[in-house]
Write a protein that holds these residues in place. Structure first.
Motif, PDB file in Angstrom:
ATOM      1  N   GLN A 287       0.826  -1.206   0.000  1.00 28.23           N
ATOM      2  CA  GLN A 287       0.000   0.000   0.000  1.00 28.23           C
ATOM      3  C   GLN A 287       0.861   1.256   0.000  1.00 28.23           C
ATOM      4  N   ALA A 288       1.924   1.247   0.786  1.00 30.06           N
ATOM      5  CA  ALA A 288       2.816   2.403   0.819  1.00 30.06           C
ATOM      6  C   ALA A 288       3.511   2.600  -0.527  1.00 30.06           C
ATOM      7  N   LEU A 289       3.905   1.503  -1.139  1.00 31.26           N
ATOM      8  CA  LEU A 289       4.570   1.576  -2.445  1.00 31.26           C
ATOM      9  C   LEU A 289       3.685   2.226  -3.496  1.00 31.26           C
ATOM     10  N   LEU A 290       2.457   1.760  -3.595  1.00 24.61           N
ATOM     11  CA  LEU A 290       1.570   2.276  -4.633  1.00 24.61           C
ATOM     12  C   LEU A 290       1.162   3.717  -4.348  1.00 24.61           C
ATOM     13  N   THR A 291       1.081   4.073  -3.081  1.00 25.07           N
ATOM     14  CA  THR A 291       0.762   5.458  -2.741  1.00 25.07           C
ATOM     15  C   THR A 291       1.912   6.382  -3.100  1.00 25.07           C
ATOM     16  N   ARG A 292       3.123   5.901  -2.870  1.00 27.70           N
ATOM     17  CA  ARG A 292       4.307   6.729  -3.118  1.00 27.70           C
ATOM     18  C   ARG A 292       4.684   6.767  -4.600  1.00 27.70           C
ATOM     19  N   HIS A 293       4.280   5.766  -5.356  1.00 23.71           N
ATOM     20  CA  HIS A 293       4.664   5.682  -6.772  1.00 23.71           C
ATOM     21  C   HIS A 293       3.392   5.607  -7.624  1.00 23.71           C
ATOM     22  N   PRO A 294       2.829   6.744  -7.983  1.00 19.41           N
ATOM     23  CA  PRO A 294       1.545   6.772  -8.697  1.00 19.41           C
ATOM     24  C   PRO A 294       1.544   5.993 -10.008  1.00 19.41           C
ATOM     25  N   ARG A 295       2.690   5.904 -10.685  1.00 21.61           N
ATOM     26  CA  ARG A 295       2.703   5.159 -11.947  1.00 21.61           C
ATOM     27  C   ARG A 295       2.458   3.676 -11.698  1.00 21.61           C
ATOM     28  N   LEU A 296       2.940   3.167 -10.566  1.00 19.92           N
ATOM     29  CA  LEU A 296       2.648   1.769 -10.230  1.00 19.92           C
ATOM     30  C   LEU A 296       1.169   1.586  -9.922  1.00 19.92           C
ATOM     31  N   ALA A 297       0.586   2.579  -9.247  1.00 21.79           N
ATOM     32  CA  ALA A 297      -0.853   2.512  -8.981  1.00 21.79           C
ATOM     33  C   ALA A 297      -1.643   2.538 -10.287  1.00 21.79           C
ATOM     34  N   ASP A 298      -1.167   3.327 -11.254  1.00 22.79           N
ATOM     35  CA  ASP A 298      -1.828   3.354 -12.563  1.00 22.79           C
ATOM     36  C   ASP A 298      -1.765   1.981 -13.233  1.00 22.79           C
ATOM     37  N   LEU A 299      -0.608   1.302 -13.093  1.00 19.35           N
ATOM     38  CA  LEU A 299      -0.490  -0.041 -13.667  1.00 19.35           C
ATOM     39  C   LEU A 299      -1.485  -0.994 -13.008  1.00 19.35           C
ATOM     40  N   ALA A 300      -1.654  -0.856 -11.690  1.00 19.80           N
ATOM     41  CA  ALA A 300      -2.615  -1.716 -10.993  1.00 19.80           C
ATOM     42  C   ALA A 300      -4.014  -1.502 -11.547  1.00 19.80           C
ATOM     43  N   ARG A 301      -4.381  -0.253 -11.789  1.00 16.01           N
ATOM     44  CA  ARG A 301      -5.710   0.010 -12.333  1.00 16.01           C
ATOM     45  C   ARG A 301      -5.841  -0.537 -13.752  1.00 16.01           C
ATOM     46  N   SER A 302      -4.760  -0.434 -14.527  1.00 14.39           N
ATOM     47  CA  SER A 302      -4.804  -0.959 -15.900  1.00 14.39           C
ATOM     48  C   SER A 302      -4.891  -2.480 -15.923  1.00 14.39           C
ATOM     49  N   ALA A 303      -4.343  -3.107 -14.891  1.00 12.48           N
ATOM     50  CA  ALA A 303      -4.324  -4.569 -14.839  1.00 12.48           C
ATOM     51  C   ALA A 303      -5.585  -5.163 -14.240  1.00 12.48           C
ATOM     52  N   ALA A 304      -6.522  -4.318 -13.824  1.00 14.55           N
ATOM     53  CA  ALA A 304      -7.715  -4.807 -13.127  1.00 14.55           C
ATOM     54  C   ALA A 304      -8.493  -5.787 -13.990  1.00 14.55           C
ATOM     55  N   PRO A 305      -8.920  -6.913 -13.422  1.00 17.38           N
ATOM     56  CA  PRO A 305      -9.774  -7.838 -14.174  1.00 17.38           C
ATOM     57  C   PRO A 305     -11.118  -7.190 -14.473  1.00 17.38           C
ATOM     58  N   GLY A 306     -11.807  -7.717 -15.451  1.00 18.50           N
ATOM     59  CA  GLY A 306     -13.044  -7.098 -15.901  1.00 18.50           C
ATOM     60  C   GLY A 306     -14.120  -6.990 -14.847  1.00 18.50           C
ATOM     61  N   ASP A 307     -14.125  -7.924 -13.875  1.00 22.96           N
ATOM     62  CA  ASP A 307     -15.165  -7.901 -12.854  1.00 22.96           C
ATOM     63  C   ASP A 307     -14.726  -7.211 -11.575  1.00 22.96           C
ATOM     64  N   ALA A 308     -13.538  -6.544 -11.613  1.00 23.96           N
ATOM     65  CA  ALA A 308     -13.045  -5.876 -10.414  1.00 23.96           C
ATOM     66  C   ALA A 308     -13.861  -4.625 -10.134  1.00 23.96           C
ATOM     67  N   PRO A 309     -14.101  -4.328  -8.851  1.00 26.17           N
ATOM     68  CA  PRO A 309     -14.812  -3.087  -8.523  1.00 26.17           C
ATOM     69  C   PRO A 309     -13.973  -1.880  -8.888  1.00 26.17           C
ATOM     70  N   ALA A 310     -14.622  -0.767  -9.119  1.00 22.85           N
ATOM     71  CA  ALA A 310     -13.897   0.456  -9.454  1.00 22.85           C
ATOM     72  C   ALA A 310     -12.946   0.813  -8.323  1.00 22.85           C
ATOM     73  N   ALA A 311     -11.717   1.189  -8.703  1.00 21.48           N
ATOM     74  CA  ALA A 311     -10.696   1.496  -7.703  1.00 21.48           C
ATOM     75  C   ALA A 311     -10.977   2.844  -7.056  1.00 21.48           C
TER      76      ALA A 311
END
Length: 237
Positions: free
Chosen positions: A186-210
């Protein structure tokens, strides 16, 4: 992971600002840094291993971790970014995690490495799926090797099967370590927004909105994979 160090702009950030593959380089930096940490942990556990066979097994596992790191660094070098510059944004990111997970025995140290590296490898695998196809394939070819590296798991499985008391202690320890590892994510993704963007891009189709930087589905997926890993060892997660 929550410790933050001020660092000068690295070659990776310079490349990013010039329109280079920003997210790819950040992910390569994270994956390379965690493989370097895994190499160090396995090498140190090898030094005081309980027998020669285990010492050799862990030395070979450490060599494999370093080999994966070199493959990741080679991908970054193709974009003109060297090893130190690539990893500098993550330097010190494991300090709090290490301080909070000081092992009380050799076996706890080994399980810490297995849990920590397992969560890191699963995270990098998931984030890689948020990259464009060509970049994703190149990174996954390396990081998926890490998720299949089960040498340490075999050692832990054998030890847990031989000693019920040890297995019980390691199960408790594993729960503590994974909790800290997920806090680190959680700290990593908060500190590195580009990684958080990758997480959102990798979301499966049935994942809830981030909502925010750390999608709930990602933490759930990492937790589930950790549970499966502990089950394979024979430890209750």
């Amino acid at each position: 992971m929550s410790e933050h160090r001020s660092t000068p702009p690295s070659a990776a950030s310079t490349t990013a600002s010039d329109g280079g593959p920003q997210a790819l380089l950040e992910l390569l930096g994270l994956a390379s840094y965690t493989e370097l940490a895994t190499f160090g942990l396995l090498a140190s556990r090898s030094v005081d291993a309980p027998d020669l066979a285990t010492r050799q097994t862990l030395a070979e596992a450490a060599d494999q971790a370093l080999g994966r790191q070199l493959r990741l660094l080679e991908l970054a070098s193709g974009h003109g970014v060297g090893a130190v510059d690539l990893m500098t944004p993550f330097d010190g990111s494991l300090t709090d995690f290490d301080a909070r997970t000081q092992p009380g025995s050799w076996w706890e140290g080994l399980l810490k490495g297995a849990v920590g590296h397992g969560v890191a490898a699963d995270l990098c695998t998931t984030l890689a799926r948020g990259l464009p196809d060509g970049d994703a394939a190149a990174v996954l070819a390396v990081v998926e090797d890490a998720t299949r590296a089960d040498t340490t798991l075999r050692l832990l499985t054998d030890a847990a099967a031989r000693d019920d008391v040890l297995a019980s202690r390691l199960a408790l320890w594993g729960r503590r370590v994974v909790g800290e590892a997920l806090t680190l994510v959680q700290a990593l993704l908060t500190r590195h927004p580009r990684l958080a963007d990758l997480a959102r891009s990798a979301a499966p189709g049935d994942a809830p909105a981030a909502a925010g930087d750390v999608p709930s589905w990602l933490l759930a997926a990492l937790t589930a994979e950790h549970t499966r890993r502990m089950d394979r060892i024979g430890l209750a997660a």
